[in-house]
Design a protein around this motif. Structure first.
Motif: not given
Length: 142
Positions: A106-109, A85-87, A136-138
């Motif tokens: 791992v999926f986050s944000g 992705g981009k981040d 707590k996970i975005t």
């Protein structure tokens, strides 16, 4: 070849078969229910029909040698995962393990991260037994 192992979320607790050679499940294609039973010399004996959720082992272990499964919540350092992705993740970010595009990520944000080779992630729970951590996970995991 990686080891194929599963654990099962029953809706109340996590179940990991003590002897996988005598444990089997299949997913009914018509209604999507998971049928759990035992095997004996190639025969399948249905013991329970339910909406249990099988969770697959990724074939990876965290830095403490804990097995990593689908649905696990991991804490990671930015050097331990490669962005799909981009981040770029920040140190100490939480993410959940998901199967996506033919592999475990791992999926986050809103971003999927590939596991790196340095084992810089730590399993701190899972989204089923630790809903407070999952919150707590975005961009939620499920």
């Amino acid at each position: 070849m990686r080891e194929l192992k599963f654990r099962v979320w029953t809706g109340d607790y996590m179940f990991k078969p003590s002897n996988p050679a005598y444990f089997a499940f299949y997913i009914d294609a018509l209604d999507g229910k998971v049928n759990i039973g035992k095997t004996d010399m190639g025969n399948f004996y249905l013991s329970q029909e339910s909406n249990f959720l099988p969770l697959q082992y990724t074939g990876l272990k965290d830095k403490n040698e804990n097995e990593i499964y689908e649905g696990d919540i991991v804490k990671f350092r930015s050097t331990g995962l490669k962005p799909y992705g981009k981040d770029t993740p920040k140190d100490g970010v939480l993410g959940c393990v998901k199967f996506h595009l033919g592999g475990f990520y791992v999926f986050s944000g809103g971003v999927y991260y590939q596991f790196g080779d340095d084992k810089s992630w730590i399993v701190i729970g899972n989204i089923y037994e630790n809903p407070d951590l999952a919150g707590k996970i975005t961009n939620r995991c499920n």
